[in-house]
Design an enzyme around this catalytic site. Structure first.
Site, PDB file in Angstrom:
ATOM      1  N   SER A  20     -14.683  62.487  46.133  1.00  0.00           N
ATOM      2  CA  SER A  20     -15.011  61.049  46.029  1.00  0.00           C
ATOM      3  C   SER A  20     -14.125  60.336  45.004  1.00  0.00           C
ATOM      4  O   SER A  20     -14.208  59.126  44.840  1.00  0.00           O
ATOM      5  CB  SER A  20     -16.483  60.872  45.645  1.00  0.00           C
ATOM      6  OG  SER A  20     -16.729  61.507  44.390  1.00  0.00           O
ATOM      7  N   THR A  24     -10.066  61.079  39.321  1.00  0.00           N
ATOM      8  CA  THR A  24      -9.170  59.912  39.243  1.00  0.00           C
ATOM      9  C   THR A  24      -9.848  58.790  38.461  1.00  0.00           C
ATOM     10  O   THR A  24      -9.239  58.151  37.605  1.00  0.00           O
ATOM     11  CB  THR A  24      -8.826  59.417  40.668  1.00  0.00           C
ATOM     12  OG1 THR A  24      -8.395  60.537  41.440  1.00  0.00           O
ATOM     13  CG2 THR A  24      -7.750  58.354  40.640  1.00  0.00           C
ATOM     14  N   TYR A  58     -17.677  80.252  47.702  1.00  0.00           N
ATOM     15  CA  TYR A  58     -17.285  79.688  48.996  1.00  0.00           C
ATOM     16  C   TYR A  58     -17.062  80.794  50.028  1.00  0.00           C
ATOM     17  O   TYR A  58     -17.299  80.607  51.210  1.00  0.00           O
ATOM     18  CB  TYR A  58     -16.033  78.824  48.851  1.00  0.00           C
ATOM     19  CG  TYR A  58     -16.343  77.399  48.461  1.00  0.00           C
ATOM     20  CD1 TYR A  58     -15.736  76.791  47.366  1.00  0.00           C
ATOM     21  CD2 TYR A  58     -17.272  76.640  49.187  1.00  0.00           C
ATOM     22  CE1 TYR A  58     -16.040  75.488  47.001  1.00  0.00           C
ATOM     23  CE2 TYR A  58     -17.575  75.336  48.827  1.00  0.00           C
ATOM     24  CZ  TYR A  58     -16.959  74.762  47.733  1.00  0.00           C
ATOM     25  OH  TYR A  58     -17.266  73.468  47.378  1.00  0.00           O
ATOM     26  N   GLU A  92     -18.376  64.093  33.888  1.00  0.00           N
ATOM     27  CA  GLU A  92     -18.249  64.277  35.332  1.00  0.00           C
ATOM     28  C   GLU A  92     -19.422  65.128  35.791  1.00  0.00           C
ATOM     29  O   GLU A  92     -19.536  66.283  35.389  1.00  0.00           O
ATOM     30  CB  GLU A  92     -16.920  64.965  35.668  1.00  0.00           C
ATOM     31  CG  GLU A  92     -16.636  65.047  37.152  1.00  0.00           C
ATOM     32  CD  GLU A  92     -15.260  65.626  37.455  1.00  0.00           C
ATOM     33  OE1 GLU A  92     -14.545  66.023  36.517  1.00  0.00           O
ATOM     34  OE2 GLU A  92     -14.909  65.694  38.657  1.00  0.00           O
TER      35      GLU A  92
HETATM   36  C1  8LK Z   1     -23.146  70.201  38.820  1.00  0.00           C
HETATM   37  C2  8LK Z   1     -22.362  70.844  39.906  1.00  0.00           C
HETATM   38  C3  8LK Z   1     -21.013  70.607  40.170  1.00  0.00           C
HETATM   39  C4  8LK Z   1     -20.692  71.418  41.280  1.00  0.00           C
HETATM   40  C5  8LK Z   1     -19.509  71.599  41.991  1.00  0.00           C
HETATM   41  N1  8LK Z   1     -19.542  72.455  43.044  1.00  0.00           N
HETATM   42  C6  8LK Z   1     -18.286  72.705  43.766  1.00  0.00           C
HETATM   43  C7  8LK Z   1     -17.863  71.513  44.595  1.00  0.00           C
HETATM   44  C8  8LK Z   1     -16.354  71.519  44.493  1.00  0.00           C
HETATM   45  O1  8LK Z   1     -15.787  72.333  45.507  1.00  0.00           O
HETATM   46  C9  8LK Z   1     -16.060  72.197  43.153  1.00  0.00           C
HETATM   47  C10 8LK Z   1     -15.659  71.225  42.064  1.00  0.00           C
HETATM   48  O2  8LK Z   1     -16.541  70.164  41.982  1.00  0.00           O
HETATM   49  O3  8LK Z   1     -17.257  72.876  42.778  1.00  0.00           O
HETATM   50  C11 8LK Z   1     -20.689  73.143  43.425  1.00  0.00           C
HETATM   51  O4  8LK Z   1     -20.651  73.888  44.407  1.00  0.00           O
HETATM   52  N2  8LK Z   1     -21.837  72.980  42.723  1.00  0.00           N
HETATM   53  C12 8LK Z   1     -21.855  72.118  41.659  1.00  0.00           C
HETATM   54  N3  8LK Z   1     -22.858  71.763  40.819  1.00  0.00           N
END
Ligand code: 8LK
Length: 224
Positions: A20, A24, A58, A92
């Site tokens: 999203s 940036t 993943y 973030e």
């Molecule tokens: C708080 C939080 C952030 C976060 C990011 N992610 C994953 C989504 C993106 O591929 C990567 C970086 O945001 O991490 C996740 O699976 N679970 C999360 N939980």
């Protein structure tokens, strides 16, 4: 601004789907010396004592989602508690999006076993009630999942190449229910919605709108 030692900074959570434009958006505020930027510690998730938890998650979500989300929550809590001397702190994401968006999705989709979800939820509830996590504003970078999907492809972060559009659509709905429809969980702060579909050139105008609101609110906090 005078340097604030002991009072709480004006704290902003920048929330939004994968792709999203959060990084940036945050980089836009690096120009201001009185703002502390805390970007997502993805590099810590990619290398915990040599283990790439993001990749493991993943590649085999059912096996690794629990460990990954447990570690994400720990790193987010560390960021929430990091002392800040500047009047404004931009973070973030947060432990809230961890619980209400990512963990929620993994529970609903069956990636997390109910017992694993219960453990993560108990940790969240304990943190939420026992540890003061202040937020003064949430900036929600609202994107069409298709645009987020294209950006992820362009950004080409290796671990994310297998992320399907359907996952982004589900995450989008969870963000909308939490931050816009307010049908799912409490919002820890007022929400400022940004149209993050705009491409890079146009979006700077959009950022300036928030810059004004964030800095004006920060001035209020500092001058209080
Ligand atoms: C708080 C939080 C952030 C976060 C990011 N992610 C994953 C989504 C993106 O591929 C990567 C970086 O945001 O991490 C996740 O699976 N679970 C999360 N939980």
């Amino acid at each position: 601004y005078h340097k604030m030692a002991n009072t709480k900074p004006f704290t902003v959570f920048v929330e939004g789907n994968i792709g999203s434009g959060k990084t940036t958006f945050l980089e836009h505020f690096r120009q201001f010396e009185d703002i502390t930027l805390l970007t997502e510690p993805v590099e810590e998730w990619r290398n915990l004592r040599g283990w790439n938890l993001l990749d493991l998650m993943y590649k085999d979500p059912s096996k690794w989602a629990m460990a990954f989300q447990a570690y994400v929550s720990l790193t987010m809590l560390d960021m929430h508690r990091r002392p800040t001397t500047t009047p404004v702190k931009l973070m973030e994401r947060s432990i809230y999006s961890a619980r209400y968006c990512f963990v929620e999705h993994m529970q609903r989709s069956g990636i997390l076993h109910p017992a694993q979800f219960a453990v993560l939820d108990e940790w969240f509830r304990f943190i939420h009630t026992e540890i003061p996590i202040e937020a003064d504003l949430i900036v929600y970078l609202k994107t069409d999942p298709k645009i987020a999907y294209e950006r992820i492809k362009r950004r080409a972060r290796s671990e994310e190449q297998c992320v399907p559009l359907s996952y982004l659509e589900e995450l989008h709905k969870l963000h909308e229910d939490w931050l816009v429809n307010r049908t799912f969980a409490e919002c820890p702060a007022p929400v400022l919605v940004i149209d993050a579909d705009l491409d890079l050139s146009q979006i700077t105008e959009e950022y300036k709108k928030t810059e004004h609101q964030i800095l004006r609110k920060a001035v209020d906090v500092v001058m209080r």
